[in-house]
Design a protein around this motif. Structure first.
Motif, PDB file in Angstrom:
ATOM      1  N   ASN A 245     -12.423   4.089   0.289  1.00  0.00           N
ATOM      2  CA  ASN A 245     -12.543   3.275  -0.924  1.00  0.00           C
ATOM      3  C   ASN A 245     -13.913   3.427  -1.573  1.00  0.00           C
ATOM      4  OD1 ASN A 245      -9.973   2.310  -0.349  1.00  0.00           O
ATOM      5  ND2 ASN A 245     -10.509   0.190  -0.834  1.00  0.00           N
TER       6      ASN A 245
ATOM      7  N   SER B  44       2.632   2.378   2.247  1.00  0.00           N
ATOM      8  CA  SER B  44       2.523   3.091   3.515  1.00  0.00           C
ATOM      9  C   SER B  44       2.894   2.220   4.706  1.00  0.00           C
ATOM     10  CB  SER B  44       1.094   3.622   3.696  1.00  0.00           C
ATOM     11  OG  SER B  44       0.948   4.288   4.922  1.00  0.00           O
TER      12      SER B  44
ATOM     13  N   ARG C  92      -6.095  -0.101   1.304  1.00  0.00           N
ATOM     14  CA  ARG C  92      -5.297   0.980   0.717  1.00  0.00           C
ATOM     15  C   ARG C  92      -4.516   0.486  -0.497  1.00  0.00           C
ATOM     16  NH1 ARG C  92      -4.363   2.751   6.802  1.00  0.00           N
ATOM     17  NH2 ARG C  92      -6.102   4.215   6.926  1.00  0.00           N
TER      18      ARG C  92
ATOM     19  N   ALA D 191     -10.392   3.582   5.987  1.00  0.00           N
ATOM     20  CA  ALA D 191      -9.919   2.990   4.737  1.00  0.00           C
ATOM     21  C   ALA D 191     -11.086   2.475   3.903  1.00  0.00           C
ATOM     22  CB  ALA D 191      -8.934   1.855   5.041  1.00  0.00           C
TER      23      ALA D 191
ATOM     24  N   GLU E  54      -4.357  -1.787   5.347  1.00  0.00           N
ATOM     25  CA  GLU E  54      -3.365  -1.764   4.278  1.00  0.00           C
ATOM     26  C   GLU E  54      -3.821  -2.548   3.052  1.00  0.00           C
ATOM     27  OE1 GLU E  54      -1.946  -4.287   7.812  1.00  0.00           O
ATOM     28  OE2 GLU E  54      -2.811  -2.313   7.459  1.00  0.00           O
TER      29      GLU E  54
ATOM     30  N   ARG F 292      -4.923   1.996  -4.238  1.00  0.00           N
ATOM     31  CA  ARG F 292      -3.785   2.328  -5.109  1.00  0.00           C
ATOM     32  C   ARG F 292      -3.987   1.742  -6.503  1.00  0.00           C
ATOM     33  NH1 ARG F 292       1.471   0.420  -6.425  1.00  0.00           N
ATOM     34  NH2 ARG F 292       1.270  -1.518  -5.269  1.00  0.00           N
TER      35      ARG F 292
ATOM     36  N   ASP G 233       0.815  -1.207   0.000  1.00  0.00           N
ATOM     37  CA  ASP G 233       0.000   0.000   0.000  1.00  0.00           C
ATOM     38  C   ASP G 233       0.855   1.267   0.000  1.00  0.00           C
ATOM     39  OD1 ASP G 233       1.034  -0.078   2.568  1.00  0.00           O
ATOM     40  OD2 ASP G 233      -0.833   0.532   3.539  1.00  0.00           O
TER      41      ASP G 233
END
Length: 324
Positions: free
Chosen positions: A183, A93, A140, A179, A137, A144, A91
């Motif tokens: 999304n 991050s 995320r 998160a 994650e 991405r 992710d």
């Protein structure tokens, strides 16, 4: 996938018949006795028995099929339906959540982005994939990939198969609900076609985080709900043992959701479920995905976004029939 077939509790009569067939096949291979006619007769009987049982399933039985340990998962379909799949990780991050998989691929020769939940086959992989329950994650990473799809103008295919987002302390500390919400917000505004398919369990916000689509498909023996039947039963009746009653009341099956207008199409499965014939299921799914993409591929970005908004507004409509 395991070659040894796993039977569910309500399939016990089928299991007994299949065991007898296997025993006869062993006898025939070890002796000169020709019992092929009897084997063929019993095989036809097993096929018909499977059709009969699967023609009158309860919502709870459908839930068990959706969770079948040999049911095809996202990576199985990516290998059968798509070509040139190149997985993308992380992710950028925190970590690479392996309960969410995705990357670039081709569908009928056309470049696209694919992503979905991934469960595990054995104990080790289930732990690695966290039973298909994504952490922040994971969502995320999905975001991405969605952003990449928009950047390069690629249609997006998502595959939903999760009991729900992971509810652990670490996940909550890293912003699980944020998160998921981000999304949903981002998918609503993507300017590329989105085809979403529920292939097993569609559980709560964990499913919705990759489930905002222009076309939403659902496999015949999959389920889609705001909470699991066990969770619902625990809240309403203080016991998970009434999960079958909850499943009946919640309306979680494909045919019920299609009637309510919450999904667009039901993708039929082979007799006995997708796990009985993965290759045939992949053929059915590929055809359905192609049909769904053709319906939206020529729409402008503005038309796509507007259709999603209108779709959202249509949820929960009802007619007041009370006399005034």
């Amino acid at each position: 996938m395991s070659s040894k077939r796993h039977f569910l509790e309500f399939e016990q009569t089928i299991a007994d018949l299949e065991t007898k067939i296997e025993e006869l096949r062993y006898v025939q291979s070890e002796s000169a006795v020709d019992i092929s006619d009897e084997i063929e007769r019993l095989s036809k009987k097993s096929q018909q028995l499977t059709k009969d049982i699967y023609s009158s399933l309860s919502p709870w039985q459908v839930t068990q099929i959706a969770r079948h340990p040999q049911r095809p998962y996202t990576l199985d379909y990516l290998g059968e339906v798509f070509t040139d799949f190149e997985e993308l990780h992380g992710d950028r991050s925190f970590a690479d959540d392996q309960s969410m998989v995705g990357g670039l691929a081709r569908f009928n020769g056309q470049a696209c982005m694919v992503l979905g939940h991934q469960k595990g086959r054995d104990t080790k992989e289930r732990a690695l994939r966290n039973f298909g329950m994504s952490r922040p994650e994971g969502y995320r990473k999905a975001l991405r990939l969605m952003t990449l799809a928009q950047k390069f103008g690629l249609p997006l295919f998502t595959f939903v198969d999760t009991p729900g987002a992971y509810p652990g302390n670490g996940a909550e500390e890293r912003g699980q609900s944020q998160a998921i919400g981000h999304n949903i917000f981002a998918m609503a505004q993507l300017e590329v076609p989105i085809i979403t398919t529920i292939i097993g369990e569609g559980g709560s916000g964990g499913a919705l985080a990759i489930g905002v689509g222009d076309q939403v498909l659902m496999l015949q023996y999959s389920v889609y709900s705001v909470i699991s039947p066990e969770g619902c039963a625990s809240i309403l009746w203080k016991t998970a043992e009434r999960a079958s009653d909850a499943a009946e009341a919640m309306g979680i099956t494909a045919h019920r959701l299609k009637a309510l207008g919450l999904i667009d199409k039901i993708v039929n499965e082979p007799v006995g479920g997708a796990h009985r014939d993965m290759a045939q299921m992949a053929v059915y799914l590929k055809r359905a995905l192609g049909d769904a993409l053709r319906q939206v591929v020529d729409l402008t970005p503005r038309e796509l976004v507007n259709r999603r908004y209108e779709r959202l507004k249509s949820y929960g409509r009802y007619t007041d029939t009370t006399e005034r």
